[in-house]
Design a protein around this motif. Structure first.
Motif, mmCIF file in Angstrom:
data_model
loop_
_atom_site.group_PDB
_atom_site.id
_atom_site.type_symbol
_atom_site.label_atom_id
_atom_site.label_comp_id
_atom_site.label_asym_id
_atom_site.label_seq_id
_atom_site.Cartn_x
_atom_site.Cartn_y
_atom_site.Cartn_z
ATOM 1 N N ARG A 1 9.664 52.826 -16.972
ATOM 2 C CA ARG A 1 10.292 53.405 -18.151
ATOM 3 C C ARG A 1 10.574 52.261 -19.102
ATOM 4 O O ARG A 1 11.180 51.271 -18.728
ATOM 5 N N VAL A 2 10.122 52.404 -20.330
ATOM 6 C CA VAL A 2 10.303 51.399 -21.360
ATOM 7 C C VAL A 2 11.448 51.850 -22.258
ATOM 8 O O VAL A 2 11.500 53.015 -22.672
ATOM 9 N N TYR A 3 12.380 50.931 -22.542
ATOM 10 C CA TYR A 3 13.530 51.216 -23.396
ATOM 11 C C TYR A 3 13.471 50.349 -24.641
ATOM 12 O O TYR A 3 13.014 49.216 -24.586
ATOM 13 N N ALA A 4 13.986 50.882 -25.736
ATOM 14 C CA ALA A 4 14.093 50.113 -26.970
ATOM 15 C C ALA A 4 15.472 50.336 -27.581
ATOM 16 O O ALA A 4 16.015 51.443 -27.539
ATOM 17 N N SER A 5 16.023 49.262 -28.128
ATOM 18 C CA SER A 5 17.298 49.341 -28.846
ATOM 19 C C SER A 5 17.285 48.273 -29.922
ATOM 20 O O SER A 5 16.457 47.364 -29.907
ATOM 21 N N ARG A 6 18.220 48.400 -30.845
ATOM 22 C CA ARG A 6 18.349 47.381 -31.890
ATOM 23 C C ARG A 6 19.799 47.304 -32.360
ATOM 24 O O ARG A 6 20.113 47.461 -33.518
ATOM 25 N N GLY A 7 20.685 47.081 -31.430
ATOM 26 C CA GLY A 7 22.095 46.933 -31.761
ATOM 27 C C GLY A 7 22.806 48.257 -31.957
ATOM 28 O O GLY A 7 22.243 49.336 -31.802
ATOM 29 N N THR A 8 24.053 48.156 -32.326
ATOM 30 C CA THR A 8 24.919 49.332 -32.389
ATOM 31 C C THR A 8 24.689 50.223 -33.603
ATOM 32 O O THR A 8 25.187 51.336 -33.647
ATOM 33 N N GLU A 9 23.937 49.771 -34.595
ATOM 34 C CA GLU A 9 23.659 50.597 -35.770
ATOM 35 C C GLU A 9 22.555 51.621 -35.516
ATOM 36 O O GLU A 9 22.372 52.530 -36.307
ATOM 37 N N VAL B 1 7.922 41.327 -35.627
ATOM 38 C CA VAL B 1 7.604 40.102 -34.923
ATOM 39 C C VAL B 1 6.822 40.482 -33.680
ATOM 40 O O VAL B 1 7.326 41.204 -32.820
ATOM 41 N N ALA B 2 5.599 40.053 -33.579
ATOM 42 C CA ALA B 2 4.736 40.409 -32.461
ATOM 43 C C ALA B 2 4.950 39.450 -31.296
ATOM 44 O O ALA B 2 4.993 38.243 -31.462
ATOM 45 N N ASP B 3 5.118 39.999 -30.115
ATOM 46 C CA ASP B 3 5.236 39.225 -28.894
ATOM 47 C C ASP B 3 3.960 39.373 -28.095
ATOM 48 O O ASP B 3 3.215 40.342 -28.265
ATOM 49 N N PRO B 4 3.699 38.455 -27.168
ATOM 50 C CA PRO B 4 2.528 38.611 -26.314
ATOM 51 C C PRO B 4 2.695 39.843 -25.423
ATOM 52 O O PRO B 4 3.809 40.304 -25.196
ATOM 53 N N PRO B 5 1.595 40.392 -24.916
ATOM 54 C CA PRO B 5 1.695 41.581 -24.061
ATOM 55 C C PRO B 5 2.442 41.281 -22.770
ATOM 56 O O PRO B 5 2.492 40.139 -22.311
ATOM 57 N N ILE B 6 3.024 42.312 -22.207
ATOM 58 C CA ILE B 6 3.700 42.207 -20.914
ATOM 59 C C ILE B 6 2.796 42.859 -19.879
ATOM 60 O O ILE B 6 2.412 44.023 -20.026
ATOM 61 N N TYR B 7 2.451 42.126 -18.836
ATOM 62 C CA TYR B 7 1.587 42.650 -17.785
ATOM 63 C C TYR B 7 2.443 43.100 -16.613
ATOM 64 O O TYR B 7 3.321 42.373 -16.153
ATOM 65 N N LEU B 8 2.197 44.334 -16.136
ATOM 66 C CA LEU B 8 2.948 44.929 -15.032
ATOM 67 C C LEU B 8 2.014 45.189 -13.860
ATOM 68 O O LEU B 8 0.823 45.438 -14.057
ATOM 69 N N PRO B 9 2.545 45.175 -12.650
ATOM 70 C CA PRO B 9 1.699 45.508 -11.500
ATOM 71 C C PRO B 9 1.138 46.927 -11.633
ATOM 72 O O PRO B 9 1.845 47.857 -12.041
ATOM 73 N N ALA B 10 -0.133 47.076 -11.291
ATOM 74 C CA ALA B 10 -0.801 48.378 -11.395
ATOM 75 C C ALA B 10 -0.223 49.358 -10.387
ATOM 76 O O ALA B 10 0.263 48.982 -9.325
ATOM 77 N N SER C 1 19.935 54.117 -32.926
ATOM 78 C CA SER C 1 19.812 54.901 -31.696
ATOM 79 C C SER C 1 18.951 54.116 -30.713
ATOM 80 O O SER C 1 18.394 53.060 -31.047
ATOM 81 N N THR C 2 18.847 54.631 -29.507
ATOM 82 C CA THR C 2 17.933 54.063 -28.518
ATOM 83 C C THR C 2 16.844 55.086 -28.228
ATOM 84 O O THR C 2 16.973 56.260 -28.570
ATOM 85 N N ASP C 3 15.784 54.635 -27.598
ATOM 86 C CA ASP C 3 14.711 55.539 -27.192
ATOM 87 C C ASP C 3 14.078 54.968 -25.932
ATOM 88 O O ASP C 3 14.189 53.773 -25.649
ATOM 89 N N SER C 4 13.443 55.845 -25.154
ATOM 90 C CA SER C 4 12.736 55.401 -23.958
ATOM 91 C C SER C 4 11.550 56.323 -23.721
ATOM 92 O O SER C 4 11.486 57.432 -24.250
ATOM 93 N N ALA C 5 10.616 55.843 -22.918
ATOM 94 C CA ALA C 5 9.434 56.640 -22.583
ATOM 95 C C ALA C 5 8.920 56.194 -21.227
ATOM 96 O O ALA C 5 8.999 55.011 -20.873
ATOM 97 N N ALA C 6 8.392 57.159 -20.478
ATOM 98 C CA ALA C 6 7.762 56.841 -19.200
ATOM 99 C C ALA C 6 6.425 56.167 -19.470
ATOM 100 O O ALA C 6 5.768 56.422 -20.480
ATOM 101 N N SER D 1 -0.338 50.902 -25.530
ATOM 102 C CA SER D 1 1.031 50.664 -25.965
ATOM 103 C C SER D 1 1.854 51.938 -25.861
ATOM 104 O O SER D 1 1.340 53.026 -25.667
ATOM 105 N N VAL D 2 3.142 51.773 -26.000
ATOM 106 C CA VAL D 2 4.097 52.879 -26.008
ATOM 107 C C VAL D 2 4.717 52.904 -27.396
ATOM 108 O O VAL D 2 5.089 51.865 -27.935
ATOM 109 N N THR D 3 4.838 54.060 -27.979
ATOM 110 C CA THR D 3 5.473 54.193 -29.283
ATOM 111 C C THR D 3 6.854 54.795 -29.092
ATOM 112 O O THR D 3 6.993 55.851 -28.480
ATOM 113 N N LEU D 4 7.850 54.107 -29.602
ATOM 114 C CA LEU D 4 9.232 54.572 -29.529
ATOM 115 C C LEU D 4 9.784 54.654 -30.947
ATOM 116 O O LEU D 4 9.340 53.936 -31.834
#
Length: 190
Positions: free
Chosen positions: A15-23, A1-10, A25-30, A38-41
């Motif tokens: 650090r971007v985090y990703a999770s998908r419930g307890t089943e 499911v594609a979401d619109p981009p998130i714009y951050l102050p320059a 693992s999680t991942d993060s990247a600077a 984009s960031v690939t996790l």
């Protein structure tokens, strides 16, 4: 499911985090605020839940006065948390969020069951599901106040009977221990 981009102050460091419930693992990247793209996790399935569904049976959204979460956002949050089945149980209104699931083409990932949290002030709160949505202002909610005609709220037994008459297969007492109207068992059984 594609979401619109998130714009951050320059210029910031993020650090971007990703999770998908307890089943999973999680991942993060600077991520530098000067970068574009984009960031690939990578998430790994770490708990075998074959034969089980991740479910939640007390979920509020914008239909409840105590939840600012929009219907679409509630469905997206369930998908991102790995929830596969939930009952939407807003206070005194029946809602069906399955059309939001279908709009995201996520039918194979999530099923939403219409329900209600019946909220009579004197007796506590009671969930009931599944219920058929009725096309009126409150989706066909149980009128625990009897339209104000009798002066007394429905008793818990009457609420259970009304819920079952509406097709509910599950009727439950919510947060039975607590203060005020949230402590149904403490008020009436202790």
């Amino acid at each position: 499911v594609a979401d619109p981009p998130i714009y951050l102050p320059a210029g910031g460091s993020y650090r971007v985090y990703a999770s998908r419930g307890t089943e999973w693992s999680t991942d993060s990247a600077a991520f530098a605020g000067t970068a574009s793209g984009s960031v690939t996790l990578h998430l790994r399935h770490v708990v075998d839940t074959a034969g089980y569904l991740a479910a939640e049976f007390h979920v509020h959204q914008v239909g409840s006065p105590d939840s600012p979460v929009g219907s679409d956002e509630r469905v997206r949050s369930a998908l991102s948390a790995g929830v596969e089945l939930f009952a939407v149980t807003d206070h005194d209104v029946v809602s069906d969020l399955q059309p939001f699931v279908e709009a995201l083409n996520a039918d194979d990932l999530l099923r939403v069951v219409p329900g209600i949290e019946v909220t009579p002030f004197p007796y506590g709160h009671f969930n009931a599901y599944p219920l058929q949505l009725v096309s009126n202002a409150n989706g066909g909610a149980i009128d625990w106040g009897r339209g104000g005609t009798e002066g007394f709220a429905m008793t818990p037994g009457e609420i259970f009977t009304a819920a079952r008459a509406r097709g509910a297969r599950v009727v439950e007492v919510n947060h039975p221990r607590g203060t005020g109207t949230l402590g149904t068992f403490q008020q009436y059984f202790d």
